[in-house]
Design a protein around this motif. Structure first.
Motif, PDB file in Angstrom:
ATOM      1  N   TRP A  82       0.825  -1.211   0.000  1.00  0.00           N
ATOM      2  CA  TRP A  82       0.000   0.000   0.000  1.00  0.00           C
ATOM      3  C   TRP A  82       0.851   1.250   0.000  1.00  0.00           C
ATOM      4  N   LEU A  88      -6.102   2.217   6.442  1.00  0.00           N
ATOM      5  CA  LEU A  88      -6.620   0.846   6.538  1.00  0.00           C
ATOM      6  C   LEU A  88      -6.207   0.117   7.808  1.00  0.00           C
ATOM      7  N   LYS A 119      -8.251  -2.556   9.839  1.00  0.00           N
ATOM      8  CA  LYS A 119      -9.624  -2.671   9.333  1.00  0.00           C
ATOM      9  C   LYS A 119      -9.877  -3.854   8.397  1.00  0.00           C
ATOM     10  N   LEU A 120      -8.825  -4.564   8.029  1.00  0.00           N
ATOM     11  CA  LEU A 120      -8.984  -5.567   6.972  1.00  0.00           C
ATOM     12  C   LEU A 120      -9.220  -6.986   7.477  1.00  0.00           C
ATOM     13  N   VAL A 174     -13.450  -0.429   0.465  1.00  0.00           N
ATOM     14  CA  VAL A 174     -12.807  -1.741   0.538  1.00  0.00           C
ATOM     15  C   VAL A 174     -13.903  -2.668   1.055  1.00  0.00           C
ATOM     16  N   ALA A 186     -13.679  -0.332   4.828  1.00  0.00           N
ATOM     17  CA  ALA A 186     -12.997   0.966   4.910  1.00  0.00           C
ATOM     18  C   ALA A 186     -13.320   1.788   3.684  1.00  0.00           C
ATOM     19  N   LEU A 206     -11.573   4.746   0.977  1.00  0.00           N
ATOM     20  CA  LEU A 206     -10.298   5.307   0.522  1.00  0.00           C
ATOM     21  C   LEU A 206     -10.546   6.356  -0.556  1.00  0.00           C
TER      22      LEU A 206
END
Ligand code: ZZB
Length: 258
Positions: free
Chosen positions: A13, A21, A24-25, A58, A93, A95
């Motif tokens: 990233w 992020l 959060k993934l 996301v 999330a 972006l």
């Protein structure tokens, strides 16, 4: 409109995205998903484009994977068996396009194993996934934009190294040789991505000539007519788990002629 959704896995990233992020993934692998009508050109991907004024989400596809695209596209995907829960969008999330620029990704089937996300002025938030994979050999828009970025890297706030991957020949046509896009950009005297009218004409010409008269120069179906290779490349990508069918409902599409 039946697109191929191309999964471009994130390798690293950009710092801005990394920060946004954080935590959060849920350990998911993330892919940017680009919508293309030209799967046979994927060997020539040199980068991927996002719109700087576009908001991306996301979205969890399942427990192991998440996809980056517009919310509109994610909603469509939930009705096409692409996410594990039908009709339900699970956003992890948000972006900004600008935050994604500079992210290193894997463009499946490309001759370049790793490429970068770059900004493009003319990405439509209302079409496809809002993520556009870039094939400057065969897409005049992509070629013009890549040249803009190379000429004015500082203005576009990119590291020149991200735009350093050269276009590669993917298919040959009688009218435009081994790279339609640069040939048409020159022929129609296009100087930048701002020449939208001429670019629309160039796109039409490149599409037609590539589809009806193109022959593959690379890949598994080298030597075959584009008309035959197109669906074979698509099927091969799907079989390899790096793409899926993505359809756009009629009426939500803003067409080129609109
Ligand atoms: C790779 C590619 C290689 C593409 C090529 C074109 C070409 P259409 O016909 O207008 O629907 N695209 C996808 N989504 C967007 C978006 N949101 N905003 C702007 N452009 C978008 O166009 C579909 C094509 O437009 C897609 O196929 C994608 O670029 C781009 F060699 O993917 B294509 C002559 C074109 N060549």
């Amino acid at each position: 409109q039946e697109y191929t959704g191309v999964k471009m896995q994130v390798i690293e990233w950009s710092p801005a995205a990394q920060k946004a992020l954080e935590g959060k993934l849920g350990g998911r692998k993330v892919h940017l998903v680009a919508a293309t009508l030209r799967p046979e050109t994927m060997y020539g991907q040199t980068n991927c484009f996002v719109g700087t004024a576009i908001k991306y989400g996301v979205f969890a596809a399942n427990d192991g994977e998440a996809y980056v695209c517009t919310q509109r596209a994610a909603r469509n995907m939930t009705f096409q068996g692409i996410f594990d829960v039908r009709g339900q969008v699970k956003q992890l999330a948000e972006l900004e396009g600008t935050a994604i620029v500079g992210t290193k990704i894997q463009a499946p089937f490309s001759v370049y194993p790793e490429v970068y996300v770059l900004p493009m002025d003319n990405v439509l938030p209302t079409k496809g996934t809002g993520v556009v994979t870039s094939v400057p050999s065969d897409s005049p828009d992509d070629y013009a934009t890549l040249m803009d970025l190379r000429k004015k890297a500082e203005y576009y706030k990119i590291d020149p190294a991200w735009a350093a991957f050269d276009p590669v020949p993917v298919l040959s046509t009688p009218a435009y040789g081994e790279m339609s896009a640069p040939a048409l950009v020159k022929q129609l005297k296009i100087v930048s991505q701002k020449d939208v009218k001429q670019l629309a004409d160039a796109k039409e010409l490149a599409y037609k000539e590539g589809f009806y008269n193109g022959t593959m120069l690379v890949g598994e179906f080298k030597g075959e007519p584009v008309q035959e290779a197109k669906n074979k490349v698509r099927a091969s990508m799907i079989a390899n788990g790096v793409a899926f069918a993505y359809a756009e409902p009629e009426g939500l599409v803003i067409s080129r002629s609109a």
